[in-house]
Design an enzyme around this catalytic site. Structure first.
Site, PDB file in Angstrom:
ATOM      1  N   SER A 129       0.866  -1.185   0.000  1.00 18.76           N
ATOM      2  CA  SER A 129       0.000   0.000   0.000  1.00 18.76           C
ATOM      3  C   SER A 129       0.904   1.237   0.000  1.00 18.76           C
ATOM      4  O   SER A 129       2.102   1.116   0.291  1.00 18.76           O
ATOM      5  CB  SER A 129      -0.854  -0.017   1.271  1.00 18.76           C
ATOM      6  OG  SER A 129      -1.337   1.272   1.581  1.00 18.76           O
TER       7      SER A 129
ATOM      8  N   TYR B   2      -2.219  -1.035  10.395  1.00 19.40           N
ATOM      9  CA  TYR B   2      -2.168  -1.195   8.937  1.00 19.40           C
ATOM     10  C   TYR B   2      -0.816  -0.695   8.415  1.00 19.40           C
ATOM     11  O   TYR B   2      -0.156  -1.346   7.606  1.00 19.40           O
ATOM     12  CB  TYR B   2      -3.327  -0.410   8.309  1.00 19.40           C
ATOM     13  CG  TYR B   2      -3.508  -0.606   6.815  1.00 19.40           C
ATOM     14  CD1 TYR B   2      -4.218  -1.705   6.331  1.00 19.40           C
ATOM     15  CD2 TYR B   2      -2.997   0.305   5.889  1.00 19.40           C
ATOM     16  CE1 TYR B   2      -4.408  -1.890   4.967  1.00 19.40           C
ATOM     17  CE2 TYR B   2      -3.183   0.131   4.529  1.00 19.40           C
ATOM     18  CZ  TYR B   2      -3.894  -0.964   4.068  1.00 19.40           C
ATOM     19  OH  TYR B   2      -4.077  -1.143   2.721  1.00 19.40           O
TER      20      TYR B   2
HETATM   21  P1  NAP Z   1     -11.806  -5.860   0.294  1.00 11.56           P
HETATM   22  O1  NAP Z   1     -12.667  -5.408  -0.830  1.00 11.56           O
HETATM   23  O2  NAP Z   1     -12.226  -5.578   1.696  1.00 11.56           O
HETATM   24  O3  NAP Z   1     -11.613  -7.457   0.140  1.00 11.56           O
HETATM   25  C1  NAP Z   1     -10.877  -8.163   1.090  1.00 11.56           C
HETATM   26  C2  NAP Z   1     -10.770  -9.601   0.659  1.00 11.56           C
HETATM   27  O4  NAP Z   1      -9.936 -10.276   1.620  1.00 11.56           O
HETATM   28  C3  NAP Z   1     -12.113 -10.344   0.646  1.00 11.56           C
HETATM   29  O5  NAP Z   1     -12.118 -11.262  -0.414  1.00 11.56           O
HETATM   30  C4  NAP Z   1     -12.106 -11.068   2.015  1.00 11.56           C
HETATM   31  O6  NAP Z   1     -12.831 -12.283   2.006  1.00 11.56           O
HETATM   32  C5  NAP Z   1     -10.628 -11.421   2.112  1.00 11.56           C
HETATM   33  N1  NAP Z   1     -10.190 -11.713   3.479  1.00 11.56           N
HETATM   34  C6  NAP Z   1     -10.194 -10.905   4.565  1.00 11.56           C
HETATM   35  N2  NAP Z   1      -9.707 -11.552   5.637  1.00 11.56           N
HETATM   36  C7  NAP Z   1      -9.366 -12.807   5.200  1.00 11.56           C
HETATM   37  C8  NAP Z   1      -8.821 -13.953   5.826  1.00 11.56           C
HETATM   38  N3  NAP Z   1      -8.485 -13.947   7.127  1.00 11.56           N
HETATM   39  N4  NAP Z   1      -8.620 -15.072   5.083  1.00 11.56           N
HETATM   40  C9  NAP Z   1      -8.955 -15.109   3.764  1.00 11.56           C
HETATM   41  N5  NAP Z   1      -9.486 -14.044   3.111  1.00 11.56           N
HETATM   42  C10 NAP Z   1      -9.689 -12.915   3.826  1.00 11.56           C
HETATM   43  O7  NAP Z   1     -10.304  -5.312   0.178  1.00 11.56           O
HETATM   44  P2  NAP Z   1      -9.596  -4.453  -0.991  1.00 11.56           P
HETATM   45  O8  NAP Z   1      -9.915  -3.015  -0.772  1.00 11.56           O
HETATM   46  O9  NAP Z   1      -9.853  -5.057  -2.318  1.00 11.56           O
HETATM   47  O10 NAP Z   1      -8.052  -4.656  -0.605  1.00 11.56           O
HETATM   48  C11 NAP Z   1      -7.325  -5.782  -1.044  1.00 11.56           C
HETATM   49  C12 NAP Z   1      -5.856  -5.586  -0.685  1.00 11.56           C
HETATM   50  O11 NAP Z   1      -5.364  -4.414  -1.305  1.00 11.56           O
HETATM   51  C13 NAP Z   1      -5.611  -5.424   0.814  1.00 11.56           C
HETATM   52  O12 NAP Z   1      -4.388  -6.050   1.165  1.00 11.56           O
HETATM   53  C14 NAP Z   1      -5.493  -3.925   0.973  1.00 11.56           C
HETATM   54  O13 NAP Z   1      -4.724  -3.557   2.086  1.00 11.56           O
HETATM   55  C15 NAP Z   1      -4.802  -3.558  -0.324  1.00 11.56           C
HETATM   56  N6  NAP Z   1      -4.990  -2.159  -0.736  1.00 11.56           N
HETATM   57  C16 NAP Z   1      -6.239  -1.666  -0.999  1.00 11.56           C
HETATM   58  C17 NAP Z   1      -6.373  -0.332  -1.431  1.00 11.56           C
HETATM   59  C18 NAP Z   1      -7.723   0.272  -1.784  1.00 11.56           C
HETATM   60  O14 NAP Z   1      -7.772   1.431  -2.175  1.00 11.56           O
HETATM   61  N7  NAP Z   1      -8.826  -0.492  -1.666  1.00 11.56           N
HETATM   62  C19 NAP Z   1      -5.234   0.469  -1.571  1.00 11.56           C
HETATM   63  C20 NAP Z   1      -3.986  -0.080  -1.272  1.00 11.56           C
HETATM   64  C21 NAP Z   1      -3.879  -1.397  -0.873  1.00 11.56           C
HETATM   65  P3  NAP Z   1     -14.321 -12.389   2.661  1.00 11.56           P
HETATM   66  O15 NAP Z   1     -15.211 -11.804   1.600  1.00 11.56           O
HETATM   67  O16 NAP Z   1     -14.537 -13.834   2.877  1.00 11.56           O
HETATM   68  O17 NAP Z   1     -14.272 -11.566   3.911  1.00 11.56           O
END
Ligand code: NAP
Length: 256
Positions: free
Chosen positions: A147, A160
C-alpha cells in the site's frame, strides 16, 4: 499476448479474491491465460464470485478454495488443495487484507493483532507454504500486495501502517532466502483505488479534493491500473526482478 507475459497453463492462487482488488487481479491473471484459484473466508460470497468469473472463461480455468489466511493449518490445507486438485502452484498473490481505523491511544491490542495477522502474518504463512512446493521445482512468483502506507503514515491506522511496512521487508526477507531457488518475490503498492470500498471517500468532496491535489496524476487509481504490473510480476517478463515493491499510485509517494 507476447510470450514474455503469457501465463497460459500456470496456476495462480490469489488470496482475498472474492471481491475488490483481489478479484480484479485474479481476472487480470486469467486474461493473461492463468488458471486461477479464488480465496476468501465467506463461502457464499466466494462461491458466487467463482460462478460469476467462471462464466467469462473456458471450463476448468476458475476454481475456489475457502480458507483463513491467518491460520497456519488452514494455509497449509489450502495450498495442498490447490496442488492436488488444480495443479502445481506457480503464482501466489498475497492480497487478503483488512483495515481498522481508530486513534492509537484508543487502539485495543486485539484489534492491533487482528490487522497484523491478516495483513502481514498471512503473507508469511501462505508464502512459506507455497514456497515449500515451489522451491523443489525451481520456479515460482509471489506478489505481496502492499500500500502507499508501506511508505507513508496517516493518523488512525497504525496497525495497517506497521503491517504494510513490514510486508515490504518480508518481501525482501523472502528474496534473501528463496531467490537462489528460482523464485521471484515482489510487492505491488497500490495508491488510492476507486472501488466499492472507497466510494464514500470519492463522494466526500473534501477528501476527494485532497486526493486529487496530493496525486501528481490528479486522479484516483482504478483496479485496471493494477492489472499490467500484476501480470508482469507473475510472468517471465520479470524473471530478474527480485525483492522490489512497485508503487502504483499516480506518483503520490514521490512528492510532498
Ligand atoms: P476488500 O474489498 O475488503 O476485500 C478483502 C478480501 O480479503 C475479501 O475477499 C475477504 O474475504 C478477504 N479476506 C479478509 N480476511 C481474510 C482472511 N483472514 N482469510 C482469507 N481471506 C480474507 O479489500 P480491498 O480493498 O480489495 O483490498 C485488497 C488488498 O489491497 C488489501 O491487502 C489492501 O490492504 C490492499 N490495498 C487496498 C487499497 C484500496 O484502495 N482499496 C489500496 C492499497 C492497498 P471475505 O469476503 O470472505 O471476507
Amino acid at each position: 499476448m507476447s510470450a514474455l507475459f503469457d501465463l497460459t497453463g500456470r496456476v495462480a492462487l490469489v488470496t482475498g479474491s472474492s471481491r475488490g482488488i483481489g478479484n480484479a487481479l485474479a481476472r487480470a491473471l486469467a486474461d493473461a491465460g492463468a488458471t486461477v484459484v479464488l480465496n476468501g473466508i465467506n463461502r457464499e460470497r466466494l462461491k458466487s464470485a467463482e460462478a460469476a468469473m467462471a462464466a467469462d472463461y473456458p471450463p476448468g480455468r476458475v476454481h475456489s478454495c475457502a480458507f483463513d489466511v491467518t491460520c497456519d493449518a488452514e494455509a497449509a490445507r489450502g495450498v495442498a488443495w490447490v496442488e492436488e486438485n488444480v495443479g502445481p502452484l506457480e503464482i501466489l498473490v498475497n492480497n487478503a487484507g483488512i483495515q481498522h481505523r481508530v486513534p492509537m491511544l484508543e487502539l485495543d491490542v486485539k484489534d492491533w493483532e487482528r490487522v497484523i495477522s491478516t495483513d502481514l502474518t498471512s503473507a508469511f504463512l501462505v508464502g512459506r507454504e507455497a514456497a515449500r512446493h515451489m522451491i523443489p521445482r525451481g520456479r515460482g512468483k509471489i506478489i505481496n500486495i502492499c500500500s502507499v502506507q508501506t511508505d507513508l503514515a496517516r493518523p488512525t491506522i497504525a496497525p495497517y501502517i506497521a503491517a504494510k511496512g513490514g510486508l515490504r521487508n518480508l518481501t525482501r526477507a523472502m528474496t534473501a532466502e528463496w531467490a537462489a531457488s528460482g523464485l521471484q518475490i515482489n510487492g505491488i503498492a497500490p495508491g488510492y483505488i476507486h472501488t466499492e470500498m472507497t466510494q464514500n471517500l470519492v463522494d466526500d468532496e473534501q477528501f476527494n479534493a485532497w486526493i486529487l491535489g496530493r496525486t501528481p496524476a490528479h486522479r484516483w487509481g482504478t483496479v485496471q491500473d493494477l492489472a499490467g504490473p500484476a501480470v508482469w510480476l507473475a510472468s517471465d517478463g520479470s524473471n530478474f526482478v527480485n525483492g522490489q515493491t512497485i508503487f502504483i499510485d499516480g506518483g503520490m509517494t514521490v512528492v510532498v
